[in-house]
Scaffold this active site. Structure first.
Site, mmCIF file in Angstrom:
data_model
loop_
_atom_site.group_PDB
_atom_site.id
_atom_site.type_symbol
_atom_site.label_atom_id
_atom_site.label_comp_id
_atom_site.label_asym_id
_atom_site.label_seq_id
_atom_site.Cartn_x
_atom_site.Cartn_y
_atom_site.Cartn_z
ATOM 1 N N THR A 44 0.833 -1.212 0.000
ATOM 2 C CA THR A 44 0.000 0.000 0.000
ATOM 3 C C THR A 44 0.869 1.264 0.000
ATOM 4 O O THR A 44 0.761 2.117 -0.897
ATOM 5 C CB THR A 44 -0.922 0.012 1.244
ATOM 6 O OG1 THR A 44 -1.673 -1.198 1.252
ATOM 7 C CG2 THR A 44 -1.847 1.200 1.252
ATOM 8 N N GLY A 98 -6.931 -0.475 2.599
ATOM 9 C CA GLY A 98 -5.485 -0.378 2.866
ATOM 10 C C GLY A 98 -5.147 0.337 4.161
ATOM 11 O O GLY A 98 -4.007 0.765 4.367
ATOM 12 N N ILE A 139 -0.508 13.171 8.515
ATOM 13 C CA ILE A 139 -0.456 14.410 9.312
ATOM 14 C C ILE A 139 0.996 14.764 9.645
ATOM 15 O O ILE A 139 1.723 13.941 10.191
ATOM 16 C CB ILE A 139 -1.221 14.246 10.648
ATOM 17 C CG1 ILE A 139 -2.647 13.770 10.417
ATOM 18 C CG2 ILE A 139 -1.196 15.530 11.448
ATOM 19 C CD1 ILE A 139 -3.387 13.418 11.697
ATOM 20 N N VAL A 175 3.488 8.086 12.562
ATOM 21 C CA VAL A 175 2.428 8.549 13.467
ATOM 22 C C VAL A 175 1.455 9.428 12.690
ATOM 23 O O VAL A 175 1.869 10.391 12.041
ATOM 24 C CB VAL A 175 3.004 9.366 14.649
ATOM 25 C CG1 VAL A 175 1.871 9.865 15.554
ATOM 26 C CG2 VAL A 175 4.005 8.562 15.446
ATOM 27 N N LYS A 221 2.453 4.505 18.583
ATOM 28 C CA LYS A 221 2.502 5.907 18.129
ATOM 29 C C LYS A 221 2.635 6.849 19.330
ATOM 30 O O LYS A 221 3.371 7.839 19.285
ATOM 31 C CB LYS A 221 1.255 6.216 17.308
ATOM 32 C CG LYS A 221 1.232 5.479 15.969
ATOM 33 C CD LYS A 221 -0.133 5.504 15.321
ATOM 34 C CE LYS A 221 -0.126 4.825 13.958
ATOM 35 N NZ LYS A 221 -1.470 4.575 13.424
ATOM 36 N N GLY A 238 -0.364 8.899 9.990
ATOM 37 C CA GLY A 238 -0.448 8.783 8.521
ATOM 38 C C GLY A 238 0.064 10.016 7.813
ATOM 39 O O GLY A 238 1.255 10.315 7.849
HETATM 40 P P1 NAP Z 1 1.661 -3.959 2.865
HETATM 41 O O1 NAP Z 1 0.650 -3.404 1.948
HETATM 42 O O2 NAP Z 1 1.385 -5.253 3.552
HETATM 43 O O3 NAP Z 1 3.047 -4.070 2.048
HETATM 44 C C1 NAP Z 1 4.183 -4.664 2.595
HETATM 45 C C2 NAP Z 1 5.241 -4.803 1.489
HETATM 46 O O4 NAP Z 1 6.420 -5.310 2.088
HETATM 47 C C3 NAP Z 1 4.852 -5.767 0.372
HETATM 48 O O5 NAP Z 1 5.282 -5.254 -0.855
HETATM 49 C C4 NAP Z 1 5.640 -7.048 0.701
HETATM 50 O O6 NAP Z 1 6.075 -7.795 -0.447
HETATM 51 C C5 NAP Z 1 6.863 -6.468 1.366
HETATM 52 N N1 NAP Z 1 7.417 -7.415 2.347
HETATM 53 C C6 NAP Z 1 6.836 -7.919 3.444
HETATM 54 N N2 NAP Z 1 7.677 -8.732 4.099
HETATM 55 C C7 NAP Z 1 8.829 -8.755 3.389
HETATM 56 C C8 NAP Z 1 10.069 -9.414 3.541
HETATM 57 N N3 NAP Z 1 10.309 -10.226 4.561
HETATM 58 N N4 NAP Z 1 11.029 -9.193 2.615
HETATM 59 C C9 NAP Z 1 10.806 -8.371 1.575
HETATM 60 N N5 NAP Z 1 9.648 -7.700 1.367
HETATM 61 C C10 NAP Z 1 8.673 -7.905 2.273
HETATM 62 O O7 NAP Z 1 2.004 -2.919 4.032
HETATM 63 P P2 NAP Z 1 1.716 -1.341 4.040
HETATM 64 O O8 NAP Z 1 0.298 -1.105 4.407
HETATM 65 O O9 NAP Z 1 2.283 -0.728 2.842
HETATM 66 O O10 NAP Z 1 2.561 -0.903 5.343
HETATM 67 C C11 NAP Z 1 3.950 -0.817 5.306
HETATM 68 C C12 NAP Z 1 4.446 -0.173 6.609
HETATM 69 O O11 NAP Z 1 3.905 1.142 6.719
HETATM 70 C C13 NAP Z 1 4.018 -0.910 7.875
HETATM 71 O O12 NAP Z 1 5.038 -0.807 8.827
HETATM 72 C C14 NAP Z 1 2.795 -0.122 8.343
HETATM 73 O O13 NAP Z 1 2.586 -0.205 9.733
HETATM 74 C C15 NAP Z 1 3.195 1.268 7.932
HETATM 75 N N6 NAP Z 1 2.074 2.185 7.729
HETATM 76 C C16 NAP Z 1 1.033 1.815 6.933
HETATM 77 C C17 NAP Z 1 -0.004 2.711 6.706
HETATM 78 C C18 NAP Z 1 -1.185 2.345 5.883
HETATM 79 O O14 NAP Z 1 -2.157 3.131 5.857
HETATM 80 N N7 NAP Z 1 -1.193 1.225 5.178
HETATM 81 C C19 NAP Z 1 0.047 3.987 7.294
HETATM 82 C C20 NAP Z 1 1.151 4.344 8.089
HETATM 83 C C21 NAP Z 1 2.146 3.430 8.295
HETATM 84 P P3 NAP Z 1 5.042 -8.492 -1.448
HETATM 85 O O15 NAP Z 1 4.376 -7.353 -2.181
HETATM 86 O O16 NAP Z 1 5.884 -9.338 -2.350
HETATM 87 O O17 NAP Z 1 4.086 -9.265 -0.597
HETATM 88 N N1 HSE Z 2 -3.035 0.634 10.538
HETATM 89 C C1 HSE Z 2 -2.733 1.999 10.809
HETATM 90 C C2 HSE Z 2 -4.002 2.747 11.107
HETATM 91 C C3 HSE Z 2 -2.029 2.621 9.631
HETATM 92 O O1 HSE Z 2 -5.085 2.220 10.818
HETATM 93 O O2 HSE Z 2 -3.925 3.848 11.665
HETATM 94 C C4 HSE Z 2 -1.536 4.023 9.931
HETATM 95 O O3 HSE Z 2 -0.503 4.011 10.873
#
Ligand code: NAP
Ligand code: HSE
Length: 410
Positions: free
Chosen positions: A11, A181, A130, A126, A199, A128
């Site tokens: 995502t 997502g 903001i 923290v 956070k 997203g």
């Molecule tokens: P996601 O959609 O699950 O994507 C994770 C990515 O990491 C995928 O491309 C996956 O590969 C890759 N991956 C996972 N394990 C791996 C490994 N062992 N080796 C190599 N690649 C690996 O996660 P996301 O939502 O983007 O979140 C990513 C980070 O941002 C997390 O720490 C989350 O807490 C943080 N975050 C997310 C959001 C949100 O709104 N989603 C907001 C703020 C912070 P594949 O594509 O091949 O599966």
């Molecule tokens: N899973 C987290 C949330 C992503 O829903 O706030 C942003 O950190």
């Protein structure tokens, strides 16, 4: 031209790639994503990109001397932490959205970045989209910060909004948050408050200039909140929000994540869907509020790219926090309020035993019984006392939430 290695292409990773490659007027000729690490290079991906930049070997990126900046957007602690530390030690700037890693290894990551004279930036970890970390780092230099309070998780706020405004079931609202997502790979972290605790610990580390311990943040989530509770809250003119609060008093601090009942007319009640809000009480400027989309592809990627812009401008400032345990946790001591408690009873249930528990602790209560359900409304009580009582009650189906007339004892 700075070369970027992207760790993770889910995502957030895809959002970052799109901003850098598509909205590139400003970034044009300044940065280029040259390699991307994924788990499965054969997975079909709904995004246009040159397939040859994908790798499933982290060393291809972390040990590449041509790569200047690493964006770490793989979830979970391992292998993310190992990759980030290696990258910093290899003299690369690191930007991450991974709050699990930042909160667990805050001090060692900042120390390593400091020693290697590189940036370690984590605005997206923290709130997203903001911008809150950067202003907090600036303001703490000229303010004493006494209190942080906020709606800090998009998924749980989305679920509560859908349940109260559109009569969704908990499961349907969670499924939609996952589809959009917002949720973590394991949504337990969103639902049970652990994501907010992480956070809150990051914000507290910066604001209170110390290293807080995640285990010191008492955490209750929203998984026990039912349609019946939401109807009751509505009836009383309240809305429930999952709120993280941290208070510093002298050399002590208290931090918690709890379901809180806010007035429908309050500003917190108007923070809906995946939006987040953070309020910070400062000694010079007064209260600051930060509001915006707290999760999702574009907002989160926006925060990541803002950190990249700071690196391009050489405008980064790693908060130095080498003094651990400068202030001590006092658990929940500084939190108190009136509580709503709902207990589902069965035929063998002894109401007298429950009411005795409250009386023995000198807590005033009003009790209402509706069929198999007991509703208890307490007088002003400390959060610690309520937690102790609720953990001693031997029923599994219950919910309790604090009213937002929080008084700080100290
Ligand atoms: P996601 O959609 O699950 O994507 C994770 C990515 O990491 C995928 O491309 C996956 O590969 C890759 N991956 C996972 N394990 C791996 C490994 N062992 N080796 C190599 N690649 C690996 O996660 P996301 O939502 O983007 O979140 C990513 C980070 O941002 C997390 O720490 C989350 O807490 C943080 N975050 C997310 C959001 C949100 O709104 N989603 C907001 C703020 C912070 P594949 O594509 O091949 O599966
Ligand atoms: N899973 C987290 C949330 C992503 O829903 O706030 C942003 O950190």
């Amino acid at each position: 031209m700075k070369k970027i290695g992207l760790l993770g292409f889910g995502t957030v990773g895809c959002g970052v790639y799109e901003i850098i490659t598509q909205n590139s007027n400003y970034l044009n000729n300044k940065v280029e994503i040259s390699k991307i690490l994924v788990r499965d290079i054969n997975k079909s991906r709904n995004i246009n990109f040159p397939k040859e930049i994908l790798t499933d070997n982290a060393d291809d990126i972390i040990n590449d001397p041509d790569i200047d900046i690493i964006i770490a957007v793989i979830g979970g602690i391992h292998p993310s932490y190992t990759y980030i530390i290696k990258a910093l030690n290899n003299g690369k700037h690191v930007v991450t959205a991974n709050k699990a890693v930042v909160s667990k290894y805050y001090n060692v990551l900042l120390k390593t970045a400091h020693e290697n004279k590189v940036a370690f930036l984590f605005e997206a970890s923290v709130g997203g989209g903001i911008p809150v970390i950067k202003p907090l780092k600036q303001n703490v230099k000229i303010n004493d910060i006494g209190k942080i309070k906020g709606i800090l998780n998009g998924t749980s706020n989305f679920i509560l909004t859908k349940m109260s405004e559109e009569s969704y079931t908990f499961a349907d609202a969670l499924a939609l948050a996952q589809k959009l997502g917002y949720a973590e790979a394991d949504p337990t972290d969103d639902i049970e408050g652990y994501d907010i605790a992480r956070k809150l610990s990051i914000l507290s580390n910066i604001a209170f200039k110390t290293t807080t311990n995640l285990q010191d943040i008492k955490c209750r989530g929203i998984s026990n909140i039912t349609k019946l509770d939401i109807e009751k809250f509505n009836h009383f003119g309240k809305k429930v929000k999952l709120i993280g609060s941290a208070i510093k008093s002298g050399s002590n601090y208290c931090a918690s994540v709890e379901p809180i009942l806010v007035d429908k007319t309050s500003p917190l009640s108007a923070v809906n869907d995946a939006f987040n809000i953070v309020s910070v009480s400062c000694s010079t400027v007064g209260e600051l509020q930060f509001y915006g989309q707290g999760a999702g592809k574009k907002p989160t990627a926006n925060a990541v790219v803002c950190d990249i812009i700071d690196i391009l401008h050489d405008d980064f400032d790693n908060p130095i926090c080498f003094d651990e345990n400068l202030i001590k946790s006092e658990g929940m001591k500084l939190f108190r309020g009136k509580y709503y408690i709902r207990i589902n009873t069965d035929s063998n249930f002894d109401i007298g035993e429950i009411t005795r528990l409250f009386e023995e602790s000198n807590i005033k209560i009003n009790v209402e019984k509706e069929k198999d359900t007991l509703f208890i409304f307490t007088g002003l009580v400390s959060a610690e006392k309520i937690d102790n009582i609720m953990s001693s009650i031997k029923v599994r189906n219950f919910c309790y939430a604090r009213l937002d007339d929080n008084k700080v004892i100290a």
